[in-house]
Scaffold this active site. Structure first.
Site, PDB file in Angstrom:
ATOM      1  N   SER A 210       0.845  -1.193   0.000  1.00  0.00           N
ATOM      2  CA  SER A 210       0.000   0.000   0.000  1.00  0.00           C
ATOM      3  C   SER A 210       0.880   1.242   0.000  1.00  0.00           C
ATOM      4  CB  SER A 210      -0.920  -0.011   1.226  1.00  0.00           C
ATOM      5  OG  SER A 210      -1.762   1.107   1.248  1.00  0.00           O
ATOM      6  N   HIS A 290      -5.301   1.968  12.780  1.00  0.00           N
ATOM      7  CA  HIS A 290      -5.785   2.248  11.422  1.00  0.00           C
ATOM      8  C   HIS A 290      -6.932   3.248  11.426  1.00  0.00           C
ATOM      9  CE1 HIS A 290      -7.529   1.714   7.385  1.00  0.00           C
ATOM     10  NE2 HIS A 290      -6.250   1.574   7.065  1.00  0.00           N
ATOM     11  N   HIS A 314      -2.790   0.520  -3.851  1.00  0.00           N
ATOM     12  CA  HIS A 314      -2.400  -0.703  -3.157  1.00  0.00           C
ATOM     13  C   HIS A 314      -2.658  -1.911  -4.042  1.00  0.00           C
ATOM     14  CE1 HIS A 314      -6.675  -1.197  -1.352  1.00  0.00           C
ATOM     15  NE2 HIS A 314      -6.488  -2.232  -2.148  1.00  0.00           N
TER      16      HIS A 314
END
Length: 345
Positions: A210, A290, A314
């Protein structure tokens, strides 16, 4: 609006998407498109590690790897990045891509012998390879015009796709998800071959790469990214690196992309090995690290709107054990998939 899954890979679904057919994403995103004749790709990570004092043999080792890449049947594209791991070792990783498994299979034995079959004082080496079918992975790009990773060897890019900007979009973009849960099966094991350690993982291990590219940003946007977003991203990447094993992340590398002369660029990416796609999804959807990354990114993008020049992408892959290869020579025990097994002295 297109489906992220190309028409020739679409089948009757036994597992439904997480959004209805009339869902409209709030902003455009795109996926890589291979020509229909491509049945599989190869993603091969060739790494070298050393303590903070670089051995004299490092430049020669990297040059020799470049020669191997340039040999017959070598990769269609490769790039290089660097990072410092949890043991504070410096690592340089060269990632190579093919869109023909047979070509890779013809090239790999000699390349393996030249890399992990050759010891170098003060250097650890590793090879981590996935050979997914085109049903086993997905890509996503925030903009067109600058492919990264496996997308460089694709035939082109899609138009705007439907399956993004919601939790579960990553799974919905993988063609296999139409009919398969992609749950992990089996237990990783290790085989010693002299000083080389081969890790044999389970079915349906997950890899994500990513990336971020801020090279096109102006000074104000670059300042916003580097001060408001990147520190939060780094915090999350370091959590996965140091503590990720407890939540199903075997290894995480937050890497800075290097140019052809080995200098850092304004590009980075995180790549990590996960026990399963589900484990990656749980971290992405609910883990505080996250959630903070997502919040910082959304604040950034909502502030700048269409004027944002930051590029994001990603690739996420789920593969069977038969399509994996992990080998380590003189690496510390926390390297890559070595963290998933117990290595006897």
């Amino acid at each position: 609006m297109e489906s992220a899954i190309p028409p020739h890979l679409q089948v009757s679904r036994s597992r439904h998407r997480r959004v209805p057919d009339d869902y409209k994403p709030p902003y455009p995103s795109f996926v890589a498109r291979h020509r229909p004749a491509v049945g599989s790709v190869v993603m091969a990570y060739f790494g070298i590690q050393h303590s903070p004092d670089a051995p004299k043999g490092l430049p020669a080792a990297l040059t020799s790897l470049e020669a191997v890449f340039a040999s017959a049947n070598g990769p269609r594209h490769w790039d290089r990045a660097a990072y410092v791991d949890e043991a504070r070792y410096n690592n340089t990783v060269s990632v190579a891509y093919w869109d023909d498994r047979a070509v890779f299979d013809a090239w790999f034995p000699a390349a393996r012998a030249a890399w992990t079959g050759t010891e170098a004082a003060g250097l650890g080496k590793f090879i981590e390879v996935l050979c997914p079918s085109v049903n086993d992975y997905e890509t996503l790009f925030s903009s067109l015009g600058r492919p990264e990773g496996v997308a460089v060897i694709a035939d082109g890019m899609s138009g705007e796709v439907l399956e993004h900007a919601y939790w579960g979009g990553m799974r919905d973009r993988i063609p296999l998800s139409q009919t398969n849960e992609m749950a992990p099966v089996g237990v990783p094991s290790v085989v010693r071959e002299g000083r080389r350690l081969r890790v044999k993982p389970h079915d349906n291990i997950c890899l994500i790469r990513s990336g971020q590219d801020w090279s096109d940003t102006d000074s104000a946007e670059r300042k916003m990214y580097l001060e408001d977003v990147e520190p939060v991203l780094r915090e999350g990447m370091e959590f996965l690196r140091d503590e990720g094993l407890a939540i199903g992340c075997f290894a995480n590398r937050y890497m800075t992309v290097l140019d052809g002369d080995g200098r850092p660029t304004e590009k980075s990416y995180g790549m990590s090995w996960w026990k399963s796609l589900a484990a990656l999804e749980r971290w992405a959807e609910s883990h505080p690290t996250h959630v903070r990354i997502f919040g910082a990114a959304m604040k950034y993008l909502s502030t700048l709107g269409p004027a944002a020049k930051l590029r994001l992408y990603h690739e996420v892959t789920v593969t069977r054990a038969a399509d994996q290869f992990f080998e380590y020579l003189d690496c510390h025990p926390g390297t890559g998939m070595l963290k998933a097994v117990t290595v006897e002295a």
